[in-house]
Design an enzyme around this catalytic site. Structure first.
Site, PDB file in Angstrom:
ATOM      1  N   TRP A  50       0.791  -1.250   0.000  1.00 48.69           N
ATOM      2  CA  TRP A  50       0.000   0.000   0.000  1.00 48.69           C
ATOM      3  C   TRP A  50       0.819   1.293   0.000  1.00 48.69           C
ATOM      4  CZ3 TRP A  50      -2.221  -4.525   1.641  1.00 48.69           C
ATOM      5  CH2 TRP A  50      -3.460  -4.823   1.063  1.00 48.69           C
ATOM      6  N   HIS A  53      -6.585   3.132   2.070  1.00 48.30           N
ATOM      7  CA  HIS A  53      -7.789   2.639   1.406  1.00 48.30           C
ATOM      8  C   HIS A  53      -9.007   2.893   2.289  1.00 48.30           C
ATOM      9  CE1 HIS A  53      -6.475  -1.566   3.097  1.00 48.30           C
ATOM     10  NE2 HIS A  53      -6.582  -0.648   4.033  1.00 48.30           N
ATOM     11  N   ARG A  59      -1.510   7.489  -1.005  1.00 47.15           N
ATOM     12  CA  ARG A  59      -0.401   6.525  -1.137  1.00 47.15           C
ATOM     13  C   ARG A  59       0.825   7.225  -1.686  1.00 47.15           C
ATOM     14  NH1 ARG A  59      -3.453   1.125  -3.520  1.00 47.15           N
ATOM     15  NH2 ARG A  59      -5.171   1.307  -2.031  1.00 47.15           N
ATOM     16  N   GLN A  76     -11.564   6.389  -3.454  1.00 43.59           N
ATOM     17  CA  GLN A  76     -12.031   4.999  -3.547  1.00 43.59           C
ATOM     18  C   GLN A  76     -13.472   4.951  -3.076  1.00 43.59           C
ATOM     19  OE1 GLN A  76      -9.958   2.117  -1.144  1.00 43.59           O
ATOM     20  NE2 GLN A  76      -8.536   1.598  -2.791  1.00 43.59           N
ATOM     21  N   VAL A  84      -9.738 -10.547   2.271  1.00 47.53           N
ATOM     22  CA  VAL A  84     -10.797 -11.305   1.598  1.00 47.53           C
ATOM     23  C   VAL A  84     -10.291 -12.687   1.196  1.00 47.53           C
ATOM     24  CG1 VAL A  84     -12.239  -9.421   0.710  1.00 47.53           C
ATOM     25  CG2 VAL A  84     -10.187 -10.095  -0.550  1.00 47.53           C
ATOM     26  N   ALA A 101     -16.894  -7.764   0.111  1.00 49.27           N
ATOM     27  CA  ALA A 101     -16.423  -6.379   0.160  1.00 49.27           C
ATOM     28  C   ALA A 101     -15.813  -6.046  -1.186  1.00 49.27           C
ATOM     29  CB  ALA A 101     -15.389  -6.206   1.260  1.00 49.27           C
TER      30      ALA A 101
END
Ligand code: PHE
Length: 337
Positions: free
Chosen positions: A154, A168, A194, A208, A251, A305
């Site tokens: 990230w 994020h 970032r 985002q 995830v 998600a």
């Protein structure tokens, strides 16, 4: 009778002589006002023998109509004359082009409003969280422990206080799940940061839109249908899509949703790097560790998600080939949208 004719002639002369709208209004009061000449005639009606009253009343009404017509006609003339005077004085240039650049909403705002509207229709709420985060919400609770190599992905900025400008919007998933009991349906649009080298497809500050759906027995099928519906709404047609396996620690399974390249329609071009596809929405089924970190039992609840790269979506929607153009205030670009 002669009274009627005389009043009519007087009214015609007086309206013709009124030099401006205020004088014209005085004429109106003189003839049609409460104490005006026409009203006075009406009062006389009562004194006439009954068989004459009706005919006389009709004549007075006709007279009232005529006087009103004189007034209306003169009003138009005076207004026209006032306009002509402005033109003659040169205050107004009627040769100026009429097309004006009026203000408009930023394309990002427009797409955001559409995304919010779309998800409202599906029963989602809009959630938000702080832009300056702590490591727990930005990383740890998302199944990215300290010293885990995934943190490097990230390109994080760190403040001297140790806090993190969030990398994020996934941190809003955590904040929502910490505070609320499922079932949950939220989207969380917002700024992220970032340490990127800025180029046509990367910015250090960008938008985002996170989405989170937590319920019982949620499947990848729900995820797929939701995101395909979103893409169709935003692109305006049933754009071909594909899901590819991808890794995000929060995830399992993780996926990337690609859409067919809108620039070359899949045949391959410089923008899609000849692949015919453009990656638009990383997503996946919420990892059991994430549910646990927020105090929920993964055997009872599950869900999906996603984290849509918002600016990229705006680019694709409007066919803009360089992300930086969304922020450089170039009105030529906006005019084309
Ligand atoms: N937060 C991820 C990122 O910024 C995107 C993502 C969100 C992926 C949700 C999967 C699920 O890269």
């Amino acid at each position: 009778m002669s009274d009627l004719g005389a009043i009519r002639d007087d009214a015609q002369a007086a309206t013709g002589a009124a030099g401006d709208l205020r004088a014209l209004d005085e004429v109106r009061v003189r003839f049609l006002g409460k104490k005006g000449a026409v009203k006075a005639l009406l009062k006389q009606t009562g004194k006439l023998p009954p068989e004459e009253r009706k005919g006389f009343g009709m004549q007075v009404n006709a007279l009232r109509g005529e006087v009103q017509a004189f007034l209306d006609a003169r009003k138009l003339e005076l207004e026209q004359a006032a306009q002509d005077a402005v033109l003659e004085a040169g205050w107004l240039d009627p040769t100026l082009p009429t097309e004006r650049q009026t203000g408009d909403l930023h394309p990002i705002t427009k797409v955001l409003m559409e995304v919010v509207d779309h998800f409202h229709g599906l029963g989602y709420e809009v959630a938000s969280g702080p832009e300056i985060e702590d490591a727990f919400h930005n990383f740890d609770a998302l199944n990215i422990p300290a010293n885990h190599p995934a943190r490097d992905v990230w390109d994080t900025f760190y403040l001297t206080s140790g806090e993190i400008p969030r990398t994020h919007t996934s941190s809003v998933q955590i904040r929502t799940m910490e505070n609320r009991q499922p079932p949950l349906r939220i989207i969380a649009p917002g700024k992220c940061f970032r340490n990127e080298t800025i180029d046509a497809t990367h910015l250090a500050a960008f938008n985002q839109c996170e989405g989170l759906f937590i319920d019982k027995d949620v499947t990848v099928g729900h995820l797929k249908a939701t995101l395909e519906g979103l893409v169709e709404r935003l692109m305006g047609y049933k754009v071909p899509t594909r899901f590819r396996p991808a890794f995000y620690p929060f995830v399992e399974p993780g996926l990337d949703l690609d859409i067919e390249c809108i620039f070359c329609k899949g045949s391959g071009c410089s923008i899609c790097k000849d692949s015919g596809w453009i990656e638009v929405i990383p997503c996946g089924m919420v990892h059991p560790n994430v549910l646990r970190a927020c105090g929920h039992d993964p055997d009872e609840w599950n869900g999906f998600a996603f984290g849509m790269g918002f600016d990229r979506m705006v680019m694709l929607r409007y066919g803009i080939d360089d992300l930086r153009r969304l922020y450089d205030g170039n009105l030529d670009l906006v005019r084309k949208l």
